[in-house]
Design an enzyme around this catalytic site. Sequence first.
Site, PDB file in Angstrom:
ATOM      1  CG  ASN A 139      -0.371  -0.150   2.538  1.00  9.53           C
ATOM      2  OD1 ASN A 139       0.668  -0.774   2.697  1.00  9.53           O
ATOM      3  ND2 ASN A 139      -0.993   0.428   3.540  1.00  9.53           N
ATOM      4  CD  GLU A 152      -1.362   4.853   4.431  1.00 12.38           C
ATOM      5  OE1 GLU A 152      -0.904   5.725   5.194  1.00 12.38           O
ATOM      6  OE2 GLU A 152      -2.021   3.866   4.825  1.00 12.38           O
ATOM      7  CD  GLU A 172      -5.378  -5.772  -1.408  1.00 10.13           C
ATOM      8  OE1 GLU A 172      -4.798  -4.673  -1.257  1.00 10.13           O
ATOM      9  OE2 GLU A 172      -6.174  -6.236  -0.565  1.00 10.13           O
ATOM     10  CB  CYS A 218     -11.095  -2.445   0.429  1.00 11.92           C
ATOM     11  SG  CYS A 218     -10.358  -1.836  -1.093  1.00 11.92           S
ATOM     12  CB  CYS A 257      -8.757  -4.520  -3.650  1.00 12.66           C
ATOM     13  SG  CYS A 257      -7.604  -3.186  -3.287  1.00 12.66           S
TER      14      CYS A 257
HETATM   15  N1  THU Z   1      -5.406  -1.281   2.333  1.00 13.83           N
HETATM   16  C1  THU Z   1      -4.872  -2.129   1.402  1.00 13.83           C
HETATM   17  O1  THU Z   1      -3.702  -2.020   1.016  1.00 13.83           O
HETATM   18  N2  THU Z   1      -5.672  -3.115   0.923  1.00 13.83           N
HETATM   19  C2  THU Z   1      -6.983  -3.293   1.242  1.00 13.83           C
HETATM   20  O2  THU Z   1      -7.652  -4.150   0.681  1.00 13.83           O
HETATM   21  C3  THU Z   1      -7.594  -2.456   2.278  1.00 13.83           C
HETATM   22  C4  THU Z   1      -6.750  -1.387   2.844  1.00 13.83           C
HETATM   23  C5  THU Z   1      -4.564  -0.182   2.840  1.00 13.83           C
HETATM   24  C6  THU Z   1      -5.040   1.194   2.468  1.00 13.83           C
HETATM   25  C7  THU Z   1      -4.409   2.035   3.552  1.00 13.83           C
HETATM   26  O3  THU Z   1      -3.095   2.359   3.142  1.00 13.83           O
HETATM   27  C8  THU Z   1      -4.339   1.109   4.745  1.00 13.83           C
HETATM   28  O4  THU Z   1      -4.540  -0.214   4.246  1.00 13.83           O
HETATM   29  C9  THU Z   1      -5.365   1.399   5.821  1.00 13.83           C
HETATM   30  O5  THU Z   1      -6.635   1.431   5.296  1.00 13.83           O
END
Ligand code: THU
Length: 162
Positions: A62, A64, A75, A112, A115
């Site tokens: 991830n 940010e 993902e 989520c 994704c």
């Molecule tokens: N996140 C993911 O990388 N994948 C998911 O399916 C859900 C959330 C990340 C996004 C953010 O950087 C952190 O998790 C907290 O939500």
Amino acid sequence: MKLLNLNISFEQYAGIGELNEQDQLLCNKAEQALASSYSPYSKFRVGTAIRLASGEIILGSNQENLAYPSGLCAERVALFSIGSNQPNAVIESMAITAQTDNFDITKPITSCGGCLQVMAEFERKQARPIEVIFYCLTGEILKVTSVKSLLPFSFVEDRLER
Ligand code: THU
């Protein structure tokens, strides 16, 4: 009115030792991907490893951003990287894991909805199922043999393509 039921099956494993060797390797790679997570805001690291039919493994984490909605989940980082660098690659399997310094994650983190929608379209495009493994560093693991099990009512409006 008719009430219908949908039966979804998934595999549950007590730990990584119960997985086959190939899946264990993929989970270890997802764990490695955690190291590149850029998550100064949520402090929640997510890592994914995707195995292609060629045997190649692609990692993602991830990413940010101070403007929060500009960040992207692990993902989608990995999937879109495959889409842009190897558009004809066939995906066999993906493993996803997460880690935070704030608490122990003892249940697998599931992806989520955004994704899942992207996974669903990759699966539809390649016309071959994608296995998804939600790997938890210290606890149980869940595995499905197709994204369809995770998002049975995904948006697949074929008429848009006409
Ligand atoms: N996140 C993911 O990388 N994948 C998911 O399916 C859900 C959330 C990340 C996004 C953010 O950087 C952190 O998790 C907290 O939500």
